[in-house]
Enzyme design. Structure first.
Site, short mmCIF file in Angstrom:
data_model
loop_
_atom_site.label_atom_id
_atom_site.label_comp_id
_atom_site.label_asym_id
_atom_site.label_seq_id
_atom_site.Cartn_x
_atom_site.Cartn_y
_atom_site.Cartn_z
N CYS A 294 4.92 5.65 1.29
CA CYS A 294 4.45 4.87 0.92
C CYS A 294 2.18 5.16 1.43
CB CYS A 294 4.33 3.32 1.07
SG CYS A 294 5.80 3.30 -0.18
N HIS B 39 -2.38 -0.82 -0.86
CA HIS B 39 -1.06 -0.83 -1.63
C HIS B 39 -0.21 -1.27 -2.07
CE1 HIS B 39 2.95 1.76 -1.56
NE2 HIS B 39 3.45 1.03 -0.41
N ASN C 9 5.74 -0.68 -7.46
CA ASN C 9 5.31 0.10 -6.51
C ASN C 9 5.61 1.70 -6.91
OD1 ASN C 9 5.37 1.40 -3.79
ND2 ASN C 9 6.48 0.28 -3.03
#
Ligand code: UT7
Length: 331
Positions: free
Chosen positions: A116, A256, A286
C-alpha cells in the site's frame, strides 16, 4: 543556481465501471452495510470485471487521461514507473507493457512494489530522477486490481479492497515547489500480518493451496490497524516537526485510504480539521497503490499553487512513511 525541485504538474485517473456496493457484499458474505460503514467508512468499490484485463488496463487508462488533460506528447516521457502490488503477471513487467501502450516509446520503465506504500515510495523515486537533473518527465502510475487477490469468501478482506488507478507527472520546478521532504520506513517483521502467502517463490502455487485460498491476500486486521495508526501518524508528525510546520501551515492531508478510522487518527495526531483531510474511501475502498493519486484527482480543482500537502501511507511489509509536497499549479 537554485536547486531543481520535483513537482507534480498533472494528474489523471481511472476506475472501472462496475460498482460493488455494501448491499451486494451482504449477499456474498456474512456482513452488513452498517458494520462496514461504521468500521471502515466504505460504501462501495469499483471492480474490473472483464476477463483477461489486468492492472495494466487500469494503468493505461489513467495515464491516457493524464496525457490528454495535460496535452503532452507521450514520446517526451522518459521514465514510466508503475507502482503496484498486483502486476499483470509474474514474469513480464507491467510498466513496460503500459509504457508501450501509451506511446511512451522513448521511455524506460519498471514496476515498484511496496504494497500500500508503493505510490508513496514511487513519489520519492520519481522525484530523485528529476532533482538530480537526469530526466525532465517522469510518469508515476499507481494501479491495482485488488479484486484479483481478494477472497470473496473472507469477510475480513473482501469488504475493504477495490480496483483503480491514478497517474501523476513529475517535472522540474525552479520555484522550490514540489517534493520538500520525506520520511520512509520498512519493517519486515510485520510480514506475517498481511500477505498473500502462496504464488511467490517461497511457496509456489499448488492445487491444494489454491483450493484452500492461500494465494489470496490475508490480513490480521487488528494488528495491521494498530501499526497503521501509530506509524502513519508518527511519520506525519515527523514531517511537520522537521519542517517547522504547524497545523495552520497545512492545507491538505493526503492519506492512504485503508480505513477511514486510520485516516481520522492520523489527522487528529496533527490536529487537522476534517475540511483539510482528503477522503474518498466511501467511493473506492482501499485501492492499494491507487489511493493517493485518486485523491489528488478528486481534489485537483480545489488545490492551489503553493498549498502544503502532507502525504502518508502504511501497508504490507510493513512499509510506511510520509512526504511533504508543495503543490505547483492552479487548475
Ligand atoms: O492498506 C493497508 C492494509 N490494511 C489495513 O490497513 C486494514 C487495517 N485493519 C482494518 O481496517 C480493520 O481491522 C478491519 C476493517 C479489517 C476490521 O475492523 P475491526 O474493527 O478491527 O474488526 P475486528 O477484526 O476486530 O472484528 C470485530 C468483530 C468480530 O466479531 P466478534 O469476534 O467481535 O464477534 C469479527 O468477526 O467484527 C466481526 N467482523 C465482521 N462483521 C461483519 C469482521 N469482519 C466483519 C464484516 N462484517 N465484514
Amino acid at each position: 543556481m537554485s536547486k531543481i525541485s520535483a513537482a507534480i504538474t498533472a494528474v489523471g485517473a481511472y476506475v472501472p465501471e462496475f460498482v460493488l456496493t455494501n448491499q451486494i457484499l451482504e449477499t456474498m458474505v456474512d456482513t452488513n452495510d452498517e458494520w462496514i460503514t461504521a468500521r471502515t467508512g466504505i460504501k462501495e468499490r469499483r471492480i474490473l470485471k472483464d476477463d483477461g484485463k489486468g492492472t495494466s488496463f487500469l494503468a493505461i487508462k489513467a495515464a491516457q487521461n493524464l496525457i490528454e488533460k495535460k496535452g503532452i506528447d507521450p514520446k517526451d516521457i522518459e521514465l514510466v514507473i508503475v507502482a503496484t502490488a498486483t502486476p499483470d503477471m509474474k514474469a513480464a513487467s507491467t510498466a513496460a507493457f503500459t509504457a508501450t501502450h501509451i506511446g511512451a516509446t522513448n521511455a524506460f520503465s519498471f514496476d515498484l512494489d511496496a504494497a500500500c506504500s508503493s505510490f508513496l515510495f514511487g513519489m520519492s523515486v520519481a522525484a530523485k530522477y528529476i532533482e538530480s537533473g537526469t530526466y525532465k518527465k517522469v510518469l508515476l502510475i499507481g494501479a491495482d486490481k485488488m479484486s484479483s487477490m481478494v477472497n470473496y469468501k473472507d469477510r475480513a478482506t473482501c469488504i475493504i479492497f477495490g480496483d483503480g488507478a491514478g497517474a501523476v507527472l513529475f517535472e522540474p520546478n525552479n520555484e522550490s515547489l514540489g517534493l520538500q521532504d520525506e520520511y520512509l520506513r520498512s519493517d519486515g517483521s510485520g510480514r506475517e500480518f498481511l500477505q498473500a502467502t502462496y504464488g511467490g517463490s517461497s511457496f509456489p502455487s499448488t492445487p491444494e493451496a489454491i483450493e484452500e485460498g492461500k494465494h489470496f491476500a490475508f490480513q490480521e486486521g487488528k494488528t495491521v490497524f494498530k501499526n497503521a495508526v501509530f506509524n502513519m501518524a508518527d511519520a506525519a508528525v515527523k514531517m511537520l516537526e522537521r519542517n517547522q510546520l504547524t497545523n495552520d501551515d497545512i492545507q491538505w492531508l493526503v492519506a492512504h485510504q485503508a480505513n477511514k478510522r486510520i485516516v481520522d487518527a492520523t489527522a487528529n495526531r496533527i490536529n487537522l480539521d476534517d475540511k483539510k483531510v482528503m477522503m474518498n474511501i466511501h467511493k473506492y475502498g482501499n485501492t492499494t497503490s491507487a489511493t493517493l493519486p485518486l485523491l489528488l484527482h478528486d481534489y485537483e480543482s480545489q488545490l492551489k499553487k503553493g498549498d502544503n500537502l502532507i502525504f502518508a501511507a502504511f501497508g504490507g511489509g510493513f512499509n510506511w512513511g510520509s512526504i511533504y509536497l508543495k503543490w505547483a499549479y492552479n487548475s
